[in-house]
Design a protein around this motif. Structure first.
Motif, PDB file in Angstrom:
ATOM      1  N   MET A 216      -4.990   6.597   2.753  1.00 14.85           N
ATOM      2  CA  MET A 216      -3.864   5.799   2.264  1.00 14.85           C
ATOM      3  C   MET A 216      -4.299   4.428   1.741  1.00 14.85           C
ATOM      4  O   MET A 216      -3.492   3.516   1.631  1.00 14.85           O
ATOM      5  CB  MET A 216      -2.800   5.622   3.349  1.00 14.85           C
ATOM      6  CG  MET A 216      -2.150   6.929   3.768  1.00 14.85           C
ATOM      7  SD  MET A 216      -0.932   6.737   5.072  1.00 14.85           S
ATOM      8  CE  MET A 216      -1.991   6.549   6.492  1.00 14.85           C
ATOM      9  N   SER A 217      -5.563   4.293   1.415  1.00 11.95           N
ATOM     10  CA  SER A 217      -6.039   3.023   0.875  1.00 11.95           C
ATOM     11  C   SER A 217      -6.663   3.209  -0.497  1.00 11.95           C
ATOM     12  O   SER A 217      -7.115   4.303  -0.854  1.00 11.95           O
ATOM     13  CB  SER A 217      -7.062   2.380   1.815  1.00 11.95           C
ATOM     14  OG  SER A 217      -8.316   3.041   1.731  1.00 11.95           O
TER      15      SER A 217
ATOM     16  N   SER B 226      -3.966  -1.453   1.197  1.00  7.80           N
ATOM     17  CA  SER B 226      -3.509  -0.541   2.229  1.00  7.80           C
ATOM     18  C   SER B 226      -2.431  -1.221   3.044  1.00  7.80           C
ATOM     19  O   SER B 226      -2.386  -2.450   3.134  1.00  7.80           O
ATOM     20  CB  SER B 226      -4.669  -0.129   3.141  1.00  7.80           C
ATOM     21  OG  SER B 226      -4.214   0.695   4.187  1.00  7.80           O
ATOM     22  N   GLN B 227      -1.560  -0.439   3.640  1.00 11.99           N
ATOM     23  CA  GLN B 227      -0.505  -0.993   4.478  1.00 11.99           C
ATOM     24  C   GLN B 227      -1.025  -1.403   5.847  1.00 11.99           C
ATOM     25  O   GLN B 227      -0.340  -2.104   6.583  1.00 11.99           O
ATOM     26  CB  GLN B 227       0.637   0.022   4.640  1.00 11.99           C
ATOM     27  CG  GLN B 227       1.440   0.227   3.367  1.00 11.99           C
ATOM     28  CD  GLN B 227       2.640   1.122   3.585  1.00 11.99           C
ATOM     29  OE1 GLN B 227       2.652   1.928   4.499  1.00 11.99           O
ATOM     30  NE2 GLN B 227       3.647   0.971   2.759  1.00 11.99           N
TER      31      GLN B 227
ATOM     32  N   GLY C 141       0.812  -1.198   0.000  1.00  6.15           N
ATOM     33  CA  GLY C 141       0.000   0.000   0.000  1.00  6.15           C
ATOM     34  C   GLY C 141       0.847   1.249   0.000  1.00  6.15           C
ATOM     35  O   GLY C 141       2.068   1.201   0.117  1.00  6.15           O
ATOM     36  N   HIS C 142       0.177   2.387  -0.146  1.00  6.37           N
ATOM     37  CA  HIS C 142       0.860   3.672  -0.129  1.00  6.37           C
ATOM     38  C   HIS C 142       1.080   4.135   1.302  1.00  6.37           C
ATOM     39  O   HIS C 142       0.347   3.768   2.216  1.00  6.37           O
ATOM     40  CB  HIS C 142       0.033   4.713  -0.882  1.00  6.37           C
ATOM     41  CG  HIS C 142       0.014   4.497  -2.363  1.00  6.37           C
ATOM     42  ND1 HIS C 142       1.092   4.768  -3.160  1.00  6.37           N
ATOM     43  CD2 HIS C 142      -0.950   4.026  -3.186  1.00  6.37           C
ATOM     44  CE1 HIS C 142       0.778   4.486  -4.421  1.00  6.37           C
ATOM     45  NE2 HIS C 142      -0.447   4.028  -4.459  1.00  6.37           N
ATOM     46  N   GLN C 143       2.102   4.953   1.473  1.00 14.46           N
ATOM     47  CA  GLN C 143       2.402   5.495   2.791  1.00 14.46           C
ATOM     48  C   GLN C 143       1.698   6.824   3.019  1.00 14.46           C
ATOM     49  O   GLN C 143       1.679   7.332   4.139  1.00 14.46           O
ATOM     50  CB  GLN C 143       3.919   5.682   2.944  1.00 14.46           C
ATOM     51  CG  GLN C 143       4.696   4.380   2.877  1.00 14.46           C
ATOM     52  CD  GLN C 143       6.185   4.602   3.018  1.00 14.46           C
ATOM     53  OE1 GLN C 143       6.633   5.719   3.258  1.00 14.46           O
ATOM     54  NE2 GLN C 143       6.949   3.543   2.862  1.00 14.46           N
ATOM     55  N   TYR C 144       1.142   7.384   1.970  1.00  9.46           N
ATOM     56  CA  TYR C 144       0.426   8.649   2.083  1.00  9.46           C
ATOM     57  C   TYR C 144      -0.872   8.556   1.286  1.00  9.46           C
ATOM     58  O   TYR C 144      -1.182   7.530   0.687  1.00  9.46           O
ATOM     59  CB  TYR C 144       1.291   9.807   1.563  1.00  9.46           C
ATOM     60  CG  TYR C 144       2.551  10.028   2.382  1.00  9.46           C
ATOM     61  CD1 TYR C 144       2.531  10.819   3.514  1.00  9.46           C
ATOM     62  CD2 TYR C 144       3.750   9.415   2.027  1.00  9.46           C
ATOM     63  CE1 TYR C 144       3.671  11.016   4.282  1.00  9.46           C
ATOM     64  CE2 TYR C 144       4.901   9.602   2.779  1.00  9.46           C
ATOM     65  CZ  TYR C 144       4.856  10.401   3.899  1.00  9.46           C
ATOM     66  OH  TYR C 144       5.982  10.583   4.655  1.00  9.46           O
ATOM     67  N   GLY C 145      -1.643   9.656   1.303  1.00 13.25           N
ATOM     68  CA  GLY C 145      -2.921   9.663   0.619  1.00 13.25           C
ATOM     69  C   GLY C 145      -2.805   9.396  -0.872  1.00 13.25           C
ATOM     70  O   GLY C 145      -1.823   9.754  -1.514  1.00 13.25           O
ATOM     71  N   VAL C 146      -3.864   8.762  -1.415  1.00 13.58           N
ATOM     72  CA  VAL C 146      -3.911   8.422  -2.838  1.00 13.58           C
ATOM     73  C   VAL C 146      -4.630   9.542  -3.586  1.00 13.58           C
ATOM     74  O   VAL C 146      -5.781   9.866  -3.287  1.00 13.58           O
ATOM     75  CB  VAL C 146      -4.638   7.081  -3.058  1.00 13.58           C
ATOM     76  CG1 VAL C 146      -4.712   6.752  -4.538  1.00 13.58           C
ATOM     77  CG2 VAL C 146      -3.932   5.973  -2.288  1.00 13.58           C
TER      78      VAL C 146
END
Length: 1448
Positions: free
Chosen positions: A972-973, A1405-1406, A694-699
């Protein structure tokens, strides 16, 4: 030891009549070292490889020589079976024997064979042989690949290998590692097995109800049964093909059996491979088997075997773990009756899987997606999941939570003015403590657990007896809100902090103030005693942003003097907490940081960063090793106090987390949130590491590839990630543009080979999707690029920027073709028309511009948003444009006319993106309100509203087939939603249903629609009986005559029409009104019809002749409603001219004009005896000079009373059944009861958070219902509340209600809601009787007998429901008929519940997030390792507990 490259004597395998048994004798020596299965495999392989040897074993000498040995007897049996030494096999053609030899040679280590062949000496070979502990494999390979002396190798092994193996086994680490490495070799043995065999075997196992799978497969007779099953499935094959198929099948069965035997004795079937120490071997295994579909199918086969064979449960459990780690697509699988134990399924995607009868033990299900699954009769015990429960009950923000000292009770304080006590294990509410008159900000248990203290916005502190659940005392003294209370360790003193900037210490026994500590210059947010009670820590700051005093102060409790002032936070300090040893103080602040302070020195020890927004609450675990924090970023984080590293992150709350609190045993964490819920979290499970992608910040942006298989996402972390849509596996990460800053937009080229993105670095980059290399970089913009879009032919790329320009680029040359100027502010969105000729651009200059792509000229200009345009999108036919902007509005535009078609209202915050589905039937929109809306692309009606993201939803994109919607969020998802066309049961109306009416006998339902038609429906069958056409515009009102034979309708076409209900023919058309007919009503005898119109007149019509009997003039504005009195002699009318008029029906003369109101009259209501009329006045959207209720004498027309009390407009009034009481509701969010006789206020009920629009007494007068919000869903309170009239206590809350209707007997209340639910509530006890899941309900109505409920929706349909069983009256999918006939499960249009639409089918998501929306649960156990019943957690996630709907 052999020397390197020593020559070796070769063996002649041409055997004489006497035979050469040397080799066999040496092999028997080897048997002492090797286990029998390995030896037999060597022998079998030798027979397959060498024809001479193959012929020898067939000879009589072979049998005569070795028949005396028991070991040889076993060997002979195996060889006999393998080589088929019988009459039919001996007679096989030589070619078939050669085929057997050439194609069925075992292929162990085939992929790595080259590295073994390169060993040129026996010494190197044997060292290698010893190291891998599989000597027979190297022996075989050596025999296949080389001509070395096999006899010499056997002799060496016999004399030396035994000691070597003994040494290696003593070295446990090496042995264990090698055993794991061999796992991939074991699985490699099934890489050529026909996948069809797995399904056939499983089907036989199910029929036979077997328990010993390996034993069954080893039986030759059983193998023949399986063979026949395969043959029956394959048709049109000749004899030769049949023989070959049987032969291949037998070989496959033998391979499967051999591998199962190996796995059964392997540590893969004995230990949990999800443990950390096994991750290296698991990752190595995954690398070697990832691309082999047959091995992956075999892993799923092993999972299925657990439902039959209990000896393979751990093997199947580890197989499922491997599949989850590989991110295989496990959706829609049948896992019925599987048994899984001792493993982790974190992040597993089991959407719509059949898990009925499954047994889980000691399984981690954190982050598992069970949406739409079947979970009937499951036995899940000792389950591990970080989220234990979600406690719902509060109706407003939960400000603080606190565990009792024994850990059994949890207290919560809320802005709904109540305190609630919860049972920790069951999650059930134990008590509700009412008394505060405003928000409850803080709660705290005394050390002995007998007393609870609470602080409130009503400026008071209250002490409660926990056992008796009653108030002990009220402590006054503070002059403003009390934000924090805390007991001293001895329980004798209570500290409080307030908005009045003071800290006060109170004597708990007397309730008297002991002292007042002054020093803070801002609000005191938190107070906390040290463990020894000698120190008090307090924190303060401004809630409005930065201030000069964001300090923490330490006070000496005995001397009442300030000991220290701790400065360091940049913004308000919201929470302070002492460590258990009293040496450290932790603080959380609006500056997003957590600080640890040394109490002795007053110095800052460390600072923890990680939260994206302010930290609202901090708390140490009882052992002091873990720190928990709750934040405005909706997350909870756990920190290791020693390493200062984040241990875990809990997502699940939808809004700010205001409070966190550890249980006394440190195993559970409670959290309170603005989403009105309380969360319970398992600390032990939450700390286990989960490696999710997943991303570490907003998508910021999501885009499907043209084939729909890949999803590209961009984020604030300056990366682009490429995802597999089915599995959620990360396929690639495109780095190399870190200097360009945040990536704002991504877009695939039409051929899918190129990916373009725009970023903060003012440039646009093109990447080759296959090679993942940058192809080109376009420079030219002078500020951030917010949007990019490829033309349909892929030759041109458009970009919009903060530099106010739009640029067109030649994709091949990379040159700028055109620069389009015209916008005066940032261009947020660009979009090509389907034919590529027009480019639309949206800007924060409040305009949309249409550009001619060829010449760069401005073609059109659309303006109408009251603020920014964030997104524009063409419909697939190119005729419409959708735009999204501020204030939650979406607009549809006609391109040719350059005009607005319709405004779509559903979001209550800015709309960041709009996107049409490929067929143009659906429009999706994403918003900062954290929701996604689905709209009908033609009518603009709201189809569904999707809630799941916990932060702003930045982007939405449809897959090419239109079945899946992707969304990217600041949480972040990335979520993939199952989007299917929702078909209503009675959806033959093509536009809004404006009016519904039951016939007097309740058998027929009439509906009038914006589609200009009237439809008659059979209530029992749900079938359409007739369609009445004739009106030429919207039908506003329909009404049955008292005998049910005639239907009257009024329309915008200015006409009234009378219809014969039996024939469906028009009986008469009544013309006379000059404008729209808004209301029609039959007189009680059915002879007269009254109509009210926008032309300010009322007409009375003779129903028999169709002639106008009278025209009632007098109103000077629109007439919205007409109503006959019970005796039929009087007609009342309400108008926008601020007057009420009473008319004599016989003479047509105005009896009275009731004047007195100074504003619009919003509501009128007759008393039950007809003698009194109540009216309410005021603007419906704000304050006015007349917010009164007036009572009128109907006979005299005189005002009897004027009731003042509301601060804003009165929206609704209602008499009680006995006529003694009148209820009124207002935009001021209050409900007031008035005594009709004395005209005095009896009571004022508060609880709603928005304007109250409607009020209604139950027929028995005991209960009062109120409805709040507005029809566009823009309020924070779209609920209905039930009130006890006598006590004034709130009995129940029904959220998001748009319509209410009480059954004729008064026992059931039906509510329709924007959340797609109809709920049936038991009025007496306030409990939900049934929940009907269907559509966006705007109207509900009971039939006269109370057995049927009709619902009208924005989707232009009517649905009928059986009130007794809670089911829709219509045919349903037979697939789940057996379930739905037994239980009152919610139904969806044309789809039973397991096929629920609009569920998340994949979340990337992470952080794991458990999901179970729409899952069906019946009976069974769902218990965690500490005894928590997880069924309430499933229910809070949207699962359906079918026992709740079961017939009693």
């Amino acid at each position: 030891m052999w020397r390197q490259k020593q020559p070796v004597q070769k063996v002649d395998f041409t055997f004489s009549n006497g035979g050469n048994s040397t080799v066999w004798r040496q092999i028997f020596h080897v048997q002492k070292v090797f286990k029998e299965p390995e030896l037999l495999f060597v022998l079998d392989s030798l027979t397959k490889k060498n024809n001479n040897f193959h012929q020898y074993i067939k000879s009589k000498i072979f049998f005569q020589t070795f028949s005396q040995s028991p070991i040889c007897s076993q060997i002979i049996t195996i060889i006999y079976a393998k080589t088929r030494i019988n009459e039919s096999i001996i007679e096989l053609k030589q070619k078939q024997i050669e085929f057997f030899i050439q194609n069925k040679i075992f292929y162990i280590i085939q992929k790595t064979s080259d590295e073994y062949v390169e060993m040129y000496s026996q010494q190197h070979l044997l060292h290698l042989l010893i190291s891998i502990l599989n000597p027979h494999k190297v022996l075989l390979l050596f025999f296949y690949k080389n001509t070395q002396d096999i006899l010499s190798i056997l002799q060496y092994i016999t004399s030396n290998l035994s000691n070597k193996i003994r040494y290696l086994k003593q070295n446990k680490k090496m042995y264990t590692f090698q055993k794991k490495e061999a796992l991939s070799d074991i699985f490699a043995q099934v890489k050529d097995v026909d996948k069809q065999i797995f399904g056939v075997i499983l089907e036989i196992f199910r029929k036979e109800k077997l328990q010993d799978c390996i034993g069954y497969l080893m039986d030759n007779g059983n193998q023949k049964d399986v063979e026949q099953s395969i043959i029956q499935q394959r048709k049109n094959i000749n004899q030769a093909q049949n023989e070959q198929m049987v032969y291949d099948f037998r070989e496959n069965i033998q391979q499967i059996t051999y591998v199962l035997k190996k796995l059964k004795n392997h540590c893969f079937n004995k230990k949990d491979y999800s443990a950390d120490e096994d991750q290296k071997s698991i990752q190595n295994l995954i690398k070697r088997i990832r691309d082999n579909e047959k091995i992956i199918e075999f892993l799923q086969f092993l999972v299925q075997l657990t439902s039959f064979d209990t000896t393979l449960i751990q093997c199947g459990s580890n197989s499922l773990y491997v599949l989850v780690q590989m991110k295989m697509d496990l959706r829609y699988k049948n896992f019925e009756n599987i048994k899984i134990q001792n493993t982790s399924l974190i992040g597993a995607n089991l959407v719509r899987c059949n898990l009925n009868g499954s047994e889980f033990f000691n399984v981690n299900i954190s982050g598992v997606n069970l949406n739409g699954g079947q979970l009937m009769n499951c036995k899940w015990n000792n389950i591990r999941i970080h989220e234990l429960d979600k406690l719902n009950g509060h109706t407003r923000f939960v400000q603080q939570v606190c565990f009792s000292p024994d850990g059994n009770t949890l207290a919560s304080g809320s802005e709904d003015k109540s305190i609630r006590l919860w049972d920790r294990k069951t999650g059930q509410q134990k008590a509700k403590l009412d008394g505060h008159t405003s928000f409850v900000q803080s709660v705290c248990f005394s050390p002995d657990g007998n007393t609870l203290a609470s602080g409130s916005e009503d400026k008071s502190i209250r002490l409660w007896d926990v056992k008796m659940k009653k108030k002990l005392a009220k402590i006054d003294g503070h002059t403003s809100t009390v934000y924090s209370v805390c007991f001293s360790p001895d329980g004798n003193t209570l500290a409080s902090g307030s908005e009045d900037k003071s800290i006060r210490l109170w004597n708990v026994k007397t309730g008297q103030q002991q002292t007042k500590l002054n020093g803070h210059s801002e609000t005191v947010w938190s107070v906390c005693f040290s463990p020894d009670g000698n120190l008090l820590a307090t924190s303060s700051g401004s809630s409005f942003g930065q201030c000069i005093n964001n300090s923490i102060r330490l006070w000496d409790v005995k001397t009442e003097q300030q000991k220290a002032k701790l400065d360091g936070h940049q913004r308000s300090v919201n929470s302070v907490y002492f460590s258990p040893d009293g040496k450290t103080l932790v603080s959380g602040s609006d500056d997003k940081s957590i600080v640890l302070w040394d109490i002795k020195t007053g110095e800052q020890k460390s600072k923890l960063d990680g939260h994206q927004y302010g930290v609202k609450s901090v708390c140490f675990s009882p052992d002091g090793k873990t720190l928990a924090s709750g934040s405005n970023d909706n997350s909870i984080r756990l920190w290791d106090v020693q390493t200062l590293q984040q241990k875990a992150k809990f997502d699940g709350h939808q809004q700010d987390v205001n409070s966190v609190c550890f249980s006394p045993d440190g195993k559970t964490l409670a959290s309170g949130s603005n989403d009105k819920s309380i969360g319970l979290w398992d600390i032990k499970t939450g700390e286990q590491k989960s490696k999710l992608d997943g991303h570490q910040y907003g998508v910021n942006s999501v885009c499907f590839s043209p084939d729909g298989k890949t999803l590209a996402c961009s984020t604030n972390d300056m990366s682009i990630l490429i995802w597999d849509v089915k599995t959620g596996q990360q396929k690639a990460k495109l780095d190399g543009h870190n200097d360009n800053g945040t990536v704002n937009s991504v877009c695939f080229s039409p051929d899918g080979n190129t990916l373009a993105f725009g970023c903060d670095g003012n440039s646009i980059s093109l990447w080759d999707v296959k090679t993942r290399q940058q192809k080109a970089k376009f420079d030219g913009h002078t500020n951030t690029v917010y949007s990019i879009c490829f033309s349909p032919d892929g030759n041109t790329l458009a970009s919009g920027s903060e530099d106010k320009s739009i640029r067109l680029w030649n994709v091949k040359t990379g040159q700028q073709q055109t620069k389009l100027k015209g916008h005066s502010k940032t261009v947020w969105s660009v979009c090509f028309s389907p034919n590529g000729n027009i480019l639309a651009s949206g800007s924060i200059d409040d305009s949309i511009r249409l550009w001619n792509v060829k010449n760069g000229q401005l073609n059109g200009f659309l303006s109408g948003h009251c603020s920014y345009f964030y997104s524009v999108c063409f419909s697939p036919d190119g005729k419409k444009i959708a735009s999204g902007g501020d204030y939650g509005n979406i607009q549809l535009w006609d391109i040719k006319a350059s005009s607005k078609i319709v405004v779509l209202r559903g979001h209550f915050s800015c709309v960041k993106q709009v996107c049409f589905s490929p067929d143009g039937k659906t429009l999706a929109s994403s918003s900062d309100d954290k929701s996604i809306c689905l709209w009908d692309g033609k009518t603009g009606q709201l189809i569904a509203k999707l809630f799941a993201h916990t932060n702003y939803v930045r982007s939405v994109c449809f897959s090419p087939d239109g079945n899946t919607l992707a969304s990217g969020s600041d949480d972040m998802s990335i979520r993939l939603w199952d989007i299917k066309t929702q078909k209503a049961k009675l959806n033959r109306h093509s536009k809004n249903v404006r009016s519904v009416c039951f016939s007097p006998d309740g058998n027929t339902l009439a509906s009038g629609s914006k589609d200009k038609s009237i439809r008659l429906w059979d209530v029992k069958t749900g079938q359409q009986k007739a369609k009445l056409d004739g009106h030429t515009s919207v039908i506003m009102s329909v009404c049955f005559s008292p005998d049910g034979n005639t239907l009257a309708s009024g329309s915008w076409d200015k006409s009234i029409r009378l219809w014969d209900v039996k024939t469906g023919q028009q009986k008469a058309k009544l013309d006379g009104h000059q404008y729209s007919v808004n209301s029609v009503c039959f007189s009680p005898d059915g002879n007269t019809l009254a109509s009210g119109s926008e032309d300010e007149s009322i007409f009375l019509w003779d129903v028999k002749t169709g002639q106008q009997k009278a025209k009632l003039d007098g109103h000077t504005s629109v007439i919205m409603s007409v109503c006959f009195s019970p005796d039929g002699n009087t007609l009342a009318s309400g108008s926008w001219d601020k007057s009420i008029r009473l008319w004599n029906v016989k003479t047509g003369q105005q009896i009275a004009k009731l004047e007195g109101h100074n504003n619009f009259i919003n509501t009128v209501c007759f008393s039950p005896d007809g003698n009194t009329l109540a009216t309410g006045s005021g603007y419906t959207n704000g304050q006015s000079i007349d917010n009164s209720i007036r009572l009128w004498n109907v006979k005299t027309g005189q005002q009897k009373a004027k009731l003042d009390g509301h601060q804003y407009g009165v929206n609704s009034v209602c008499f009680s059944p006995d006529g003694n009481t009148i209820a009124s509701v207002s935009d001021d969010q209050s409900l007031i009861l008035w005594d009709v006789i004395t005209q005095q206020k009896l009571a004022k009920f508060e609880g709603h958070n928005h304007c109250i629009n409607s009020v209604c007494f139950s027929p028995d007068g005991i209960t009062l219902a109120t409805g709040s919000g507005n029809p566009f869903g823009l309020s924070i309170d779209n609920s209905i509340r039930l009130w006890n009239v006598k006590t004034g206590q709130q009995k129940a809350i029904l959220d998001q209600v748009q319509s209410v209707c009480t059954s004729p007997d008064g026992n059931t209340l039906s509510t329709g809601s924007y959340d797609n639910l109809i709920q049936l509530q038991d009025v007496k006890i306030g409990q939900q009787k049934a929940k009907l899941d269907c559509h966006n309900v705007i109207s509900v109505c009971f039939s006269p007998d109370g057995n049927t409920l009709a619902s009208g929706i924005y989707g232009c349909s009517i649905r009928l429901w059986d009130v007794k069983n809670g089911r829709e009256i219509s045919s349903t999918n037979k697939k789940y008929q057996d379930i739905l006939t037994k239980f009152k499960a919610p139904l969806f249009s044309e789809n039973p519940l397991p096929e629920q639409n609009n569920i998340t089918i994949l979340r990337i998501s992470q952080t794991p997030l458990f999901q179970a929306q729409g899952a069906l649960i019946l009976k069974g156990d769902f218990i965690n390792y500490e005894g928590y019943d997880l069924r309430s957690l499933f229910k809070s996630k949207g699962s359906y507990i079918l026992e709740d709907f079961q017939k009693k």
